[in-house]
Enzyme design. Structure first.
Site, PDB file in Angstrom:
ATOM      1  N   ASN A   1     -10.194  -3.316   2.097  1.00  0.00           N
ATOM      2  CA  ASN A   1      -9.854  -3.332   0.503  1.00  0.00           C
ATOM      3  C   ASN A   1     -11.122  -3.112  -0.485  1.00  0.00           C
ATOM      4  OD1 ASN A   1      -6.992  -3.577   0.588  1.00  0.00           O
ATOM      5  ND2 ASN A   1      -7.312  -5.835   0.534  1.00  0.00           N
TER       6      ASN A   1
ATOM      7  N   HIS B   1       0.781  -1.185  -0.106  1.00  0.00           N
ATOM      8  CA  HIS B   1      -0.133  -0.021   0.032  1.00  0.00           C
ATOM      9  C   HIS B   1       0.944   1.226   0.137  1.00  0.00           C
ATOM     10  CE1 HIS B   1      -3.926  -2.203   0.553  1.00  0.00           C
ATOM     11  NE2 HIS B   1      -3.182  -3.080   1.446  1.00  0.00           N
TER      12      HIS B   1
END
Ligand code: NDP
Length: 503
Positions: free
Chosen positions: A128, A55
């Site tokens: 997510n 990320h």
């Protein structure tokens, strides 16, 4: 014209000249005593902090969450305690595998992390844009992520590494199917959903508890790129989703999401067709209809990217009374790993960085000192507990009710209740449109075409097990012998691996 302000050094000394280094004579070497230059360079040399190992590329914004339905029978969380109640949030969207400078349009899951600044401390929901994940045991996570990063020898991304791992990890098929559909390339961060993916626990004052999953459904509607559009965008504007989020908020077009919850009692979970601790599975809506409970709105851009987005630190271990975790092994490992990463990236006092501060419930404890402890460090208050000098003390009602546990400590294989192929097959057969399926096959074939034969065969057998047509179409696209794929699909995973070893 605003009033001029004198430039000052990091330690407040007024600066006289910021264009010409101090030299010995007009053409001579730079003097060591140019402390202004030395300070400027040594700070510059340390500008970069470690990027997140996953990320790394992201964009964020502030906003609020508003409760729209009474959920007090499920949780005692204060920020969820009344319809109409609003809580400030900071949200960070991200890609997963790419580096900090990688393109926003890459095929990848997208992170969807929300920090709720509640009156009982920060609550982080680190989700997510996909309701499932590739693996369900955290021991596999570093290996899996390595396959999404760069090959050791060449420093290149490698489709072979990715498909090798997936073809040896059949539990990944559900998420692989979502990733290679056009949902793997969302058009912007505003046009995608956010899912908790994991099962969490909500509990009440009476000790009653429920298993829950969060679904933040985009009010902008789902919008994806095709594989070709995504590739074009990577070249045209690698920061397109970052730009889109910033620009839309800047012009007052505030993105929003509706929070739907799926909720099961412990008894229902026991009877449930699917293992609620298996993150590779969803809870079918027909079996657990979602309940609309709130709205998330983003309406303010950060003023400084590094301070507020790069240094933002989310962790599923940031929980509030009324919300707990499930024994999902992946979630349990994330409770450690996120916090651990932030200590590495930002230092042990990263909670003091303004974006991470629990601004509606200030920390009050006996932790002290450490690198970059930049507040008053607890002043003169005692730094131990119990003590006879301060009023600060724990209050039992904030503890989670007892968690019933049983069994021997062991490395258990996941005891899932159903095979790994049914839900991926249902997605392919029942949810995807003909156009979705066409995109899926094109995207997979394009990505797999250079991969060694044995990996193609193993993976196509897995597609075939999800859905015969799915397996046949990918096999056909890759020019594989469909009879061989069918035969491999009829074998156990171990047999398949051994049968294809020399191909
Ligand atoms: P439903 O028909 O009730 O729900 C299907 C869900 O799939 C919707 O939430 C929809 O999200 C989402 N969806 C639509 N198109 C796609 C796509 N191309 N790729 C991924 N997701 C898509 O079915 P079930 O609940 O019985 O689930 C069937 C399958 O749908 C699952 O196996 C799973 O793969 C997928 N799915 C299920 C979810 C769940 O929580 N039950 C969540 C997301 C996906 P939207 O409303 O945003 O269009």
């Amino acid at each position: 014209m605003s009033k001029k302000k004198i430039m000052k050094s990091a330690f407040g000394r007024p600066v006289g000249n910021d264009q010409n280094s101090l030299t010995a004579g007009e053409r001579g070497p730079v003097l060591m005593q140019d402390v202004h230059l030395l300070e400027k360079l040594s700070h510059f040399d340390r500008e970069r902090i470690p990027e997140r190992v996953v990320h790394a590329k992201g964009a964020g914004a502030y906003g609020y969450f508003e409760v729209t339905a009474d959920v007090t029978k499920y949780t005692k969380a204060a920020f969820l305690s009344a319809v109409g109640k609003k809580t400030d949030v900071f949200v960070r969207f991200s890609t997963v595998g790419g580096e900090k400078g990688s393109a926003d349009a890459e095929r990848d899951p997208r992170g969807f992390a929300i920090k709720f600044y509640t009156e009982e401390g920060n609550y982080d929901m680190t989700g997510n844009n996909t309701p499932v994940f590739f693996i369900r045991d955290p021991l596999k996570f570093p290996d899996f992520i390595h396959t999404q990063k760069r090959e050791p020898a060449t420093n290149l991304k490698s489709a072979t590494m990715a498909w090798d791992f997936w073809s040896l990890t059949p539990e990944s098929i559900h998420q692989v199917t979502i990733l290679f559909s056009d949902r793997g390339t969302p058009a912007t961060y505003r046009h995608m959903n956010g899912y908790s993916s994991h099962t969490y626990k909500w509990y009440t004052d009476t000790g009653e508890y429920f298993w829950v999953q969060y679904h933040f459904k985009t009010d902008q509607g789902i919008k994806n790129f095709t594989g070709t559009e995504a590739k074009e965008m990577c070249g045209k504007d690698p920061d397109h989703a970052t730009r889109d989020l910033y620009d839309s908020i800047e012009k007052g077009d505030y993105p929003s999401w509706t929070l739907e919850m799926q909720i099961l009692t412990p008894e229902q979970a026991e009877e449930f067709e699917w293992d609620i601790l298996d993150i590779t599975k969803v809870w079918p809506h027909s079996q657990v209809p979602p309940l609309t409970v709130g709205k998330l709105v983003l309406n303010k851009n950060p003023e400084n990217y590094f301070a507020e987005v790069e240094q933002a630190a989310f962790s599923p271990s940031n929980l509030v009374p009324g919300i707990g975790v499930s024994p999902d092994k992946m979630l349990q490992a994330r409770l450690f790993s996120y916090h651990d990463t932030h200590i590495h990236r930002l230092g042990p006092n990263y909670n003091l960085i303004p974006v991470n501060q629990p601004k509606n419930s200030m920390p009050l404890n006996h932790q002290r000192d450490g690198l970059m402890r930049v507040d008053d460090n607890g002043g003169g208050r005692p730094n131990y507990w119990p003590n006879s000098f301060s009023e600060i003390q724990p209050e039992g009602k904030n503890e989670e009710p007892d968690i019933p546990l049983s069994g021997a400590g062991s490395r258990y294989e996941f005891a899932h209740r159903n095979d790994d192929f049914v839900q991926a097959g249902n997605l392919y057969r029942h949810v995807m449109t003909e156009a979705d399926r066409d995109s899926l096959i094109t995207n997979i074939v394009g990505h797999m075409k250079e991969v060694p034969l044995r990996i193609q065969l193993r993976q196509c057998a897995i597609f075939y097990l999800a859905d015969a047509e799915y397996g046949e179409r990918v096999s056909q696209g890759l020019g594989l012998d469909i009879n061989l794929v069918q035969r491999l699909a009829g074998m156990s995973q171990e047999q398949r691996v051994s049968e294809t070893a020399d191909m």
